[in-house]
Design a protein around this motif. Structure first.
Motif, PDB file in Angstrom:
ATOM      1  N   GLY B  17       0.962  -1.171   0.101  1.00  0.00           N
ATOM      2  CA  GLY B  17      -0.017   0.104  -0.130  1.00  0.00           C
ATOM      3  C   GLY B  17       1.022   1.294  -0.280  1.00  0.00           C
ATOM      4  N   GLU B  18       0.191   2.446   0.346  1.00  0.00           N
ATOM      5  CA  GLU B  18       0.905   3.828   0.520  1.00  0.00           C
ATOM      6  C   GLU B  18       1.014   4.325   1.895  1.00  0.00           C
ATOM      7  OE1 GLU B  18      -1.259   5.119  -3.737  1.00  0.00           O
ATOM      8  OE2 GLU B  18      -0.076   6.514  -2.618  1.00  0.00           O
ATOM      9  N   ARG B  19       1.855   5.003   2.124  1.00  0.00           N
ATOM     10  CA  ARG B  19       1.664   5.734   3.501  1.00  0.00           C
ATOM     11  C   ARG B  19       3.119   6.754   3.362  1.00  0.00           C
ATOM     12  NH1 ARG B  19       3.198   0.945   2.964  1.00  0.00           N
ATOM     13  NH2 ARG B  19       5.255   0.396   3.452  1.00  0.00           N
ATOM     14  N   ARG B  20       2.770   7.774   4.405  1.00  0.00           N
ATOM     15  CA  ARG B  20       3.891   8.652   4.138  1.00  0.00           C
ATOM     16  C   ARG B  20       4.915   8.498   5.333  1.00  0.00           C
ATOM     17  NH1 ARG B  20       4.458  13.351   1.551  1.00  0.00           N
ATOM     18  NH2 ARG B  20       2.428  12.865   0.735  1.00  0.00           N
ATOM     19  N   THR B  21       5.764   8.062   5.162  1.00  0.00           N
ATOM     20  CA  THR B  21       6.760   7.962   6.376  1.00  0.00           C
ATOM     21  C   THR B  21       8.262   8.117   6.155  1.00  0.00           C
ATOM     22  OG1 THR B  21       7.557   6.185   7.949  1.00  0.00           O
ATOM     23  CG2 THR B  21       6.967   5.279   5.686  1.00  0.00           C
ATOM     24  N   ASP B  22       9.245   8.107   6.992  1.00  0.00           N
ATOM     25  CA  ASP B  22      10.679   8.261   6.875  1.00  0.00           C
ATOM     26  C   ASP B  22      11.046   6.755   6.805  1.00  0.00           C
ATOM     27  OD1 ASP B  22      10.301  10.918   7.012  1.00  0.00           O
ATOM     28  OD2 ASP B  22      11.449  11.254   8.823  1.00  0.00           O
ATOM     29  N   VAL B  23      12.289   6.389   6.043  1.00  0.00           N
ATOM     30  CA  VAL B  23      12.861   5.132   6.048  1.00  0.00           C
ATOM     31  C   VAL B  23      14.172   5.166   6.662  1.00  0.00           C
ATOM     32  CG1 VAL B  23      13.170   3.142   4.648  1.00  0.00           C
ATOM     33  CG2 VAL B  23      11.287   4.509   4.327  1.00  0.00           C
ATOM     34  N   ALA B  24      14.678   4.393   7.535  1.00  0.00           N
ATOM     35  CA  ALA B  24      15.889   4.443   8.081  1.00  0.00           C
ATOM     36  C   ALA B  24      16.572   3.134   7.887  1.00  0.00           C
ATOM     37  CB  ALA B  24      15.922   4.596   9.783  1.00  0.00           C
ATOM     38  N   ILE B  25      17.949   3.270   7.457  1.00  0.00           N
ATOM     39  CA  ILE B  25      18.795   2.293   6.985  1.00  0.00           C
ATOM     40  C   ILE B  25      19.863   1.999   7.661  1.00  0.00           C
ATOM     41  CG2 ILE B  25      20.217   1.222   4.997  1.00  0.00           C
ATOM     42  CD1 ILE B  25      17.754   3.080   3.333  1.00  0.00           C
ATOM     43  N   ALA B  26      20.370   0.773   8.066  1.00  0.00           N
ATOM     44  CA  ALA B  26      21.726   0.412   8.567  1.00  0.00           C
ATOM     45  C   ALA B  26      22.395  -0.838   8.279  1.00  0.00           C
ATOM     46  CB  ALA B  26      21.477   0.791  10.160  1.00  0.00           C
ATOM     47  N   ASP B  27      23.374  -0.659   7.921  1.00  0.00           N
ATOM     48  CA  ASP B  27      24.200  -2.172   7.538  1.00  0.00           C
ATOM     49  C   ASP B  27      23.390  -2.869   6.476  1.00  0.00           C
ATOM     50  OD1 ASP B  27      26.083  -1.805   9.059  1.00  0.00           O
ATOM     51  OD2 ASP B  27      25.152  -2.657  10.863  1.00  0.00           O
ATOM     52  N   GLY B  28      22.802  -2.192   5.257  1.00  0.00           N
ATOM     53  CA  GLY B  28      22.115  -2.460   4.331  1.00  0.00           C
ATOM     54  C   GLY B  28      20.744  -3.103   4.468  1.00  0.00           C
ATOM     55  N   VAL B  29      20.217  -2.766   5.754  1.00  0.00           N
ATOM     56  CA  VAL B  29      18.916  -3.315   5.917  1.00  0.00           C
ATOM     57  C   VAL B  29      17.980  -2.071   6.513  1.00  0.00           C
ATOM     58  CG1 VAL B  29      17.615  -4.815   7.577  1.00  0.00           C
ATOM     59  CG2 VAL B  29      19.753  -5.634   6.671  1.00  0.00           C
ATOM     60  N   ILE B  30      16.499  -2.182   6.020  1.00  0.00           N
ATOM     61  CA  ILE B  30      15.730  -1.060   6.586  1.00  0.00           C
ATOM     62  C   ILE B  30      15.704  -1.399   8.030  1.00  0.00           C
ATOM     63  CG2 ILE B  30      13.424  -0.451   6.564  1.00  0.00           C
ATOM     64  CD1 ILE B  30      13.299  -1.209   3.651  1.00  0.00           C
ATOM     65  N   VAL B  31      15.867  -0.514   8.988  1.00  0.00           N
ATOM     66  CA  VAL B  31      15.937  -0.624  10.456  1.00  0.00           C
ATOM     67  C   VAL B  31      14.696   0.164  11.065  1.00  0.00           C
ATOM     68  CG1 VAL B  31      18.320  -1.060  10.652  1.00  0.00           C
ATOM     69  CG2 VAL B  31      17.657   1.100  10.843  1.00  0.00           C
ATOM     70  N   ASP B  32      14.246   0.964  10.490  1.00  0.00           N
ATOM     71  CA  ASP B  32      13.194   1.980  11.083  1.00  0.00           C
ATOM     72  C   ASP B  32      12.264   2.391   9.778  1.00  0.00           C
ATOM     73  OD1 ASP B  32      11.445   2.488  13.115  1.00  0.00           O
ATOM     74  OD2 ASP B  32      12.798   3.942  13.925  1.00  0.00           O
ATOM     75  N   VAL B  33      10.854   2.348  10.353  1.00  0.00           N
ATOM     76  CA  VAL B  33      10.069   3.305   9.475  1.00  0.00           C
ATOM     77  C   VAL B  33       9.243   3.874  10.497  1.00  0.00           C
ATOM     78  CG1 VAL B  33       9.995   1.835   7.282  1.00  0.00           C
ATOM     79  CG2 VAL B  33       8.406   1.323   9.044  1.00  0.00           C
ATOM     80  N   GLY B  34       8.946   5.236  10.049  1.00  0.00           N
ATOM     81  CA  GLY B  34       8.278   6.207  11.044  1.00  0.00           C
ATOM     82  C   GLY B  34       8.446   7.518  10.877  1.00  0.00           C
ATOM     83  N   ASP B  35       8.040   8.315  11.747  1.00  0.00           N
ATOM     84  CA  ASP B  35       7.936   9.954  11.842  1.00  0.00           C
ATOM     85  C   ASP B  35       9.546  10.372  12.239  1.00  0.00           C
ATOM     86  OD1 ASP B  35       5.864   9.830  10.127  1.00  0.00           O
ATOM     87  OD2 ASP B  35       4.490  10.314  11.794  1.00  0.00           O
ATOM     88  N   ASP B  36       9.840  11.335  11.682  1.00  0.00           N
ATOM     89  CA  ASP B  36      11.013  12.025  12.194  1.00  0.00           C
ATOM     90  C   ASP B  36      12.266  11.101  12.521  1.00  0.00           C
ATOM     91  OD1 ASP B  36       9.553  14.510  12.015  1.00  0.00           O
ATOM     92  OD2 ASP B  36       8.393  13.839  13.782  1.00  0.00           O
TER      93      ASP B  36
END
Lengths: 311, 432
Positions: B17-36
């Motif tokens: 689906g669709e959502r407005r969110t930030d995406v955080a990445i570490a060591d080649g992997v997505i580590v967090d999705v959420g705001d700010d």
């Protein structure tokens, strides 16, 4: 006329008429004791023939000489092309020598259009692949009108291997531009895969077309077409589409038989038909020189007064 | 956890689906999705779409053999600029990718490239259509797609054997299946042809390649897929007839998939009128009717993937006469924009055809095309769907410039590309 002669379509009906009209002058010049005028003195023409051609090249060569142009032959077989030089490098090399005109024949359709982008010289298409052979069409128009008067309203049957024929493509455009009705006659396998947008009729029945034809224009039938399973045999081709004495008997009295040459006597044309007075192949060749003089003059002679009288 | 990279302010669109969110990445992997979210480096994605990375099922990277036209490094740079995090490299290199040694060489050359380069391998030795390549050995090296692309497998029996053999390779792939991808063209009908056979070829005096040459091989392979149960993927569908055949085969439940290239839904054979070989391609550009059918196939899902068939050629080669010049055109950097501009598809469906659907066909959906979610490998594309720009072959990363869209104004441009957690494209500039 523009700086180039690549196709009949680009030349247009007015351009065709301009060439044909001027050709009369050069027929007259050619008939003189010394058939030479100084119209293109100082101009240099280069022949760039990637495909063997004796008659077209000799015709252009004669036309150029009668106009006092200098000519040079870029002999493809014995030149840098054999050493792998690209088409563009060859064209740029010739252009750098300061030629005014490149007359090109190539086995690949479209090559003159590419060359035009790479040179400041005028480009004349002396035959590209299956595509166009505009000076042939012009000399054919001239020959028909010389014998029959204006093409407007005349019926021309073009018979044989239309698919692989640059002569047919140029002639369909030229004859129809001058108002003639054109019927293409041949087996389905020798017609272009699509005739969408072609301003002509199609028939597989030569006998049905012959009585109403003012001109029967025969195309050369090549042996290799049998290897491609396009016709079963030359014998069967001649039976259906060869111009026999019997078919000549169904022609109107004034009707002409034409052929761009070289002929295969006994295949597309019966030997005795080729020798009839109505078979105007020799006129075609003769007129070819005058028509090519007209083309060269129109492309290269602008600003030079044409000395029509008393030269 | 401290993130290496944060994509901030974008609108995430993935298979869920669709959502407005930030995406955080570490060591080649997505580590967090959420705001700010915060991280060492921030990629601004305001007004942009953040999607799973694009996957091109069909690119010619020319290495080994034709390094004057393209290398794996330059091709991968173009891919990254086009938003692709993985490209499947076609095997018609020199030497051909039909042995373990050449596959290893390609994998070595791909190490450190700007996107993942996934080698496909030939179905037959030398792509000559006579003997099967060592498919099990090649599959062991990770090959999941086999194709003789550039030519179709002509021999019916050999193709049937290839399908049978390929469907038993699970012991060599840890259970993954492999796909045979076909360049659909019956040579005896199209041999000696250089453009679509029709009104334009007739006018231009260029020998034609008829549409039925493609239709017949699609028809045959559908019959063989039915007989063997093996997976067949149809490459670069270009005719209305073949699209309809695939539509019916899918409706009958067969495991067939298909791709279409950007040029087959944006250009027609009329483009050949000037005899410029930049418009010569294989299969050829076809008619308006075919273009409409390819578009319809992409929209209704008959065609699973948008591919590029990126095929660089040197200027020297493309200046040959039309019938002598090699076929092919650039595609990696213009694909997204052409799809956005020319296809009437909602964004999620469009991205499906550029990302997760091709990822599944290529057998790389463990790391590409997956949802933008914590724990997933960070292969992501960030693009501005509204940016208008003008295509230029010279400006592309490819070593060649045989781009058929010179001067065309299009909409939609890649801003950032993240491959295996690294920002390989930042603000439209490639980083490696």
């Amino acid at each position: 006329m523009t700086n180039h002669l690549l196709s009949i379509e680009e030349l247009g009906a007015d351009g065709i008429r301009e060439v044909l009209q001027l050709s009369h002058t050069f027929v007259e010049v050619s008939a003189r004791a010394i058939p030479r005028v100084p119209a293109l003195r100082g101009k240099t023409l280069a022949w760039l023939f990637y495909e063997d051609s004796t008659r077209t090249r000799l015709s252009f060569e004669t036309a150029a000489k009668r106009l006092s142009a200098d000519t040079m032959n870029f002999s493809v077989g014995s030149s840098s092309v054999n050493k792998g030089e690209s088409l563009r490098d060859t064209v740029e090399t010739i252009s750098a020598m300061g030629v005014d005109c490149i007359v090109v024949r190539h086995g690949s359709s479209g090559v003159p259009w590419r060359i035009r982008e790479w040179t400041d010289a005028s480009v004349i298409n002396a035959g590209d692949g299956w595509h166009q052979h505009p000076t042939q069409a012009l000399l054919d128009c001239f020959t028909i009108e010389q014998r029959l008067g204006p093409l407007d309203g005349r019926h021309v049957a073009i018979v044989g291997d239309i698919k692989h024929s640059r002569v047919a493509r140029s002639n369909v455009e030229a004859f129809t531009a001058l108002g003639a009705d054109v019927t293409l006659v041949g087996p389905r396998t020798l017609l272009p895969p699509s005739l969408d947008g072609w301003p002509c009729k199609v028939s597989h029945d030569l006998d049905a077309v012959v009585p109403s034809a003012d001109v029967v224009y025969l195309l050369r039938m090549q042996n290799e077409r049998m290897n491609e399973a396009l016709v079963p045999s030359m014998r069967e081709y001649s039976m259906g589409y060869g111009m026999t004495m019997e078919r000549v008997g169904a022609l109107a009295d004034h009707a002409l038989v034409m052929h761009p040459g070289p002929m295969n006597r006994g295949v597309e044309i019966a030997p005795e038909v080729a020798d009839l007075d109505r078979a105007v192949m020799v006129d075609q060749v003769r007129n070819g020189v005058a028509v090519r003089m007209a083309v060269l003059y129109l492309l290269l002679g602008s600003g030079v007064e044409l000395p029509v009288e008393g030269v | 956890m401290n993130a290496d990279l944060v994509i901030r302010g974008g609108r995430v669109v993935d298979a869920t689906g669709e959502r407005r969110t930030d995406v955080a990445i570490a060591d080649g992997v997505i580590v967090d999705v959420g705001d700010d979210l915060a991280g060492d480096r921030v990629l601004e994605a305001d007004g942009c779409v953040v999607s799973p990375g694009f996957v091109d099922l069909h690119a010619h990277l020319r290495q080994p053999g034709k390094e004057d036209a393209e290398t794996i490094a330059t091709g991968a740079r173009g891919a990254a600029l086009g938003g692709f995090t993985a490209v499947v490299a076609m095997p018609n290199t020199d030497p051909c990718m039909d042995t373990a040694a050449v596959i290893r060489e390609v994998l070595d050359l791909a190490d450190g490239a700007a996107c993942e380069v996934v080698p496909s391998a030939a179905i037959t030795v030398g792509r000559a259509g006579e003997h099967l390549s060592p498919m099990a050995e090649l599959a062991q090296l990770g090959v999941r797609m086999f194709t003789d692309d550039g030519t179709g497998v002509q021999d019916d029996r050999l193709m049937k054997r290839a399908l049978e053999y390929s469907s038993g390779l699970a012991p060599f792939t840890d259970g993954a299946s492999v796909t045979l991808a076909q360049h659909c063209e019956v040579d005896s009908l199209s041999e000696g042809g250089f453009m679509h056979e029709g009104a334009w070829s007739s006018k231009l005096g260029i020998p034609g390649q008829p549409a039925e040459a493609e239709d017949l091989m699609v028809m045959r392979d559908i019959a063989l897929a039915r007989a063997t149960g093996a997976r067949v993927h149809f490459q670069h569908l270009s005719t209305a007839g073949s699209v309809e055949l695939v539509r019916r085969a899918k409706a009958s439940g067969l495991p067939v998939t298909a791709e279409a290239t950007t040029h087959h839904f944006t250009l027609t054979d009329a483009a050949c009128a000037g005899y410029d070989p930049v418009f010569k391609v294989h299969p050829p550009l076809r008619t308006d009717t075919d273009v409409a059918a390819v578009k319809a196939g992409l929209i209704d899902g008959t065609i699973d993937a948008i591919a590029t068939d990126h095929a660089p050629h040197t200027r020297h080669d493309k200046e040959k006469p039309f019938d002598q010049a090699p076929p092919g055109m650039l595609g990696l950097e213009s694909a997204l924009a052409l799809a956005l501009t020319e296809l009437d598809l909602p964004l999620p469906q469009l991205i499906a055809r550029m990302s997760w659907q091709p990822a599944r066909i290529a057998g790389i959906d463990d790391r590409h095309g997956g949802p933008v979610a914590v724990g997933r490998p960070a292969n992501l594309t960030v693009f501005d769907p509204a940016q208008v720009w003008t295509i230029s072959g010279e400006a592309m990363a490819s070593k060649s410039d045989n781009c058929p869209y010179e001067g065309r104004e299009v909409r939609g441009r890649v801003r950032h590309t993240v491959t295996a957690g690294e920002a390989v494209v930042i603000d439209g500039e490639v980083q490696r």
